[in-house]
Design a protein around this motif. Sequence first.
Motif, PDB file in Angstrom:
ATOM      1  N   ASP A   1      31.283  80.188 -48.578  1.00  0.00           N
ATOM      2  CA  ASP A   1      30.855  81.427 -47.893  1.00  0.00           C
ATOM      3  C   ASP A   1      29.358  81.644 -48.006  1.00  0.00           C
ATOM      4  O   ASP A   1      28.707  82.084 -47.059  1.00  0.00           O
ATOM      5  CB  ASP A   1      31.595  82.633 -48.489  1.00  0.00           C
ATOM      6  N   LYS A   2      28.790  81.330 -49.197  1.00  0.00           N
ATOM      7  CA  LYS A   2      27.349  81.540 -49.387  1.00  0.00           C
ATOM      8  C   LYS A   2      26.539  80.656 -48.444  1.00  0.00           C
ATOM      9  O   LYS A   2      25.573  81.103 -47.813  1.00  0.00           O
ATOM     10  CB  LYS A   2      26.952  81.247 -50.837  1.00  0.00           C
TER      11      LYS A   2
ATOM     12  N   LYS B   1      26.891  81.854 -44.827  1.00  0.00           N
ATOM     13  CA  LYS B   1      26.069  83.045 -44.602  1.00  0.00           C
ATOM     14  C   LYS B   1      24.596  82.666 -44.487  1.00  0.00           C
ATOM     15  O   LYS B   1      23.886  83.110 -43.576  1.00  0.00           O
ATOM     16  CB  LYS B   1      26.263  84.037 -45.754  1.00  0.00           C
TER      17      LYS B   1
END
Length: 930
Positions: free
Chosen positions: A890-891, A894
């Motif tokens: 997810d990091k 993003k």
Amino acid sequence: MKRIEKIYQQLFYNFNEMSLDQLLKVQGNTAQEIADQLEMERSNVSFELNNLVRSKKVMKIKMFPVRYIPLEIVESAFNQKWNNELMEVNELQELIGQQKRVSQTISTNPLELMIGAKGSLKKAVSQAKAAVFYPPHGLHMLLLGPTGSGKSLFANRIYQFSIYSKILKPGTPFITFNCADYYNNPQLLLSQLFGHKKGTFTGANDDKAGLVEHANEGILFMDEIHRLPPEGQEMLFYFIDSGMYNRLGETEHKRTAKVLFICATTENPSSVLLKTFLRRIPMTIHIPSLEERSLKEKVQLTTFLLGKEAERLQKNLNVHIDVYNALIHSAKLGNVGQLKSNVQLVCAHGFLNNLDREDVVELTVRDLPDEMKQEWISSSKNIERSKMISEYVNITTIISPIIEDETTKIDDELSFNLYNLIEEKVEILNKEGLTKKEINQYILTDIHLHVRSFFNQKAYHNYHLLKFVEDDVIQLTKQLKEVAEQELNCKFDRRFIYFLSMHIDAFLKRGKHIDVLNTQETDEIRNTHVKEYQVAMIFKDQIQQDFKLIVPEVEVIYFTMLIHSIKSLEETKRVGIVVATHGNSMANSMVEVATELLGHTPIVAVDMPLTVSPSEIIECLTTKIKQVDEGEGVLMLVDMGSLAMLESKLQQKTGINIKTISHVTTSMVLDAVRKVNYLNLNLHAIYDSVKKDFVELLVRQPISSGKKKALVSICTTGSGTAKKLKEILTTITQKATDDSIKIITVSSIKLANRIKEIEKEYEILATVGTKNPKISAPHISLEVLIEGEGEKVIQQAITTGDTSMPNGLNGQHIIVRELCEDSLKKYLVFLNPYHIIEILMEWLEVVQDELEVMLNNSTMIKVIMHTAFAFERVIKQNPIAFTEEEEINDKLLKAYKITEKTLKPYEEKLGLNISGDEKRFIATIFAEEL
């Protein structure tokens, strides 16, 4: 509203905020796009669009599919008027350089018609005439003058005079070019000025003529010429000398053109322009500021601008002499542009107060904006000034609408009708059941926002700032109102929805927020309004969820301030300030500076001659404290501790809460006024904040030794590292202070003996380098220096403990710039290292806002180096492929999305598109910081 009107309104709204470059990219809307937006049949939309073309309101762009754009938008963007036949073109680029055709002949001397032609502009007019008539083709000119003095207007009048004098033929081109638009991109600058050949660079899909070619036989006006980089100046003076040029990418053909250049700058030309370039511009013309104009000219200018507003209103204006007085003598009036802004504000207020009158709008003192009204009320010279003005106007002057021709027309950015929008909003708010006072408060807030941003930031096409927000924002705000009422245990009326929805809508439209608060201010707001801040955090989560975007922390702070302001809308209480000093004028001087810089606030000065008795001092202070008290207490700033001892006696005598701080300075007064005016803090919060910033600073400051000051750079071996370290320290000291600070380089091998010798002659502020000499001054290792914290320590040491200085300077990232420049100068072949660093530093500010992180220097250096070389590899057509089998978490996802989104405008600016793999490399660096 008729169907054709809805279609035109939608078409206008789609383009009213676009720049010329954006218009040239999108070219207009198709019938299908408008049909989708309005949920209409495409055939009906197409029918009406063609009717609009026939009625000369919309231009047709004959591409595939056909596109349409309002003529008004085109005229505003190109700063030109078009003849009625030119309503269909193949592409908008064809319009660059087309002739102004409003008037083919000019019957009156345009220069002589200018206000001040026989007064303050007499010399400028004479010089312009001489330059135009100079054989064989006129002299190139440089217009000097402050912002808003009328340089663009004067250049336009020179063009009209050239036609009037038959030096130029009617219809010859007058092209305007703002050098600031292409400051960071010499390649694009060269393309804009001289054109380019197809395939010369990425995005050059066709041959393109430049502005020099379009301006042939006419005039090219180059505004903000000081923003033209040396390369651009060199290109121009070669063309001026030879009359020859190439399009970018051409090597074989030499093109020719005959162009008269009029340049304009607000800067000292000898310090910002090459001497070789200045020698090619022989005629320098000074355009006077408003301050340099006579009272008669100021009255004439004000009358003319009021006439322009009367034209928009289609009503007469009945202007009282006091309004003239306030407009002309406003203390903060700096230029004609700001006079125009203030005239519009006054007329908007007057229009709102005269909505029930059909024939005339009366302008009196009540229609002045609060700030201007306070200045007018507090001035002791009003009677004398009004008497002087009465030589030129009556006690009440009737001003009729001005009917202009080409020779009296001024550049009119506010071509839309603000007053129609006010009428529409009043009608809607009336239906909502708001009182007249509430309606006025809401609309006047909008007017001020609009006019101020319009003239101060030159947002020339922001026509719909007063437009109501969209339904989805209204619905969200209603939900947030319920949340706020529950969390704060209070009830809000409809004003909460109006004010908050306006703010959210503005945030969604503007994209990146411009942060005008520093860290200290945001901490104060967060700590002072704890409950409101918690509610603002809930707002943030809801907005992020509904609109799928990141709300930065600074926006949460603004929500906090807004919630608090709406809660206390009916309360106008502020902390009062009394500045008291011994002597005849010191306190008055401090207060004058503070009010001039930061505006009206409840503040008074008490100057106390040494002959005044203690009882007289107490009586005087008692009177002044009561005068400034608004219910929130009074802060006393005094010069001696003896006055501070009067605090309890004055508190008993007045019944008002009082806090006192000694050792007052002008800086302290400025800080206190700023906090009263803008942070809405209570007495104790302001007292603690000012005391923390100034009194503790005085206690902390070391006593000067009287020795010269030095920074010591310690290096093991290698002259290269020592030299670079000295360059970095020199840059930091120059940014932090004007004082002379010696940078002394010492070998770590001879450190023990050498440091003792230096201490005898110098006061060592700090040591930097590979070895700690273990003296009383702070030591910064190379690692800490590069990380960024060391830079702050050095700045703090230099400025003797002033903690406000490093925050400001740290934003300049001296270490990052120095180290990146050093490497990029060596290895970049095609890109200018200085320009690419500026662009990437600006980009990183955006990224940090989006990611909500503060990147350290090491990370910033890593990103700048990689991204700069990534852009270089685009030119070389040799991108790096991402081969690592790393899990996409997810990091990283993003970080990749934000990298891609934030880089896009900079890719467009450079005309270079980085590959997806390169962006993934960059995203992995950011992901490590999340």
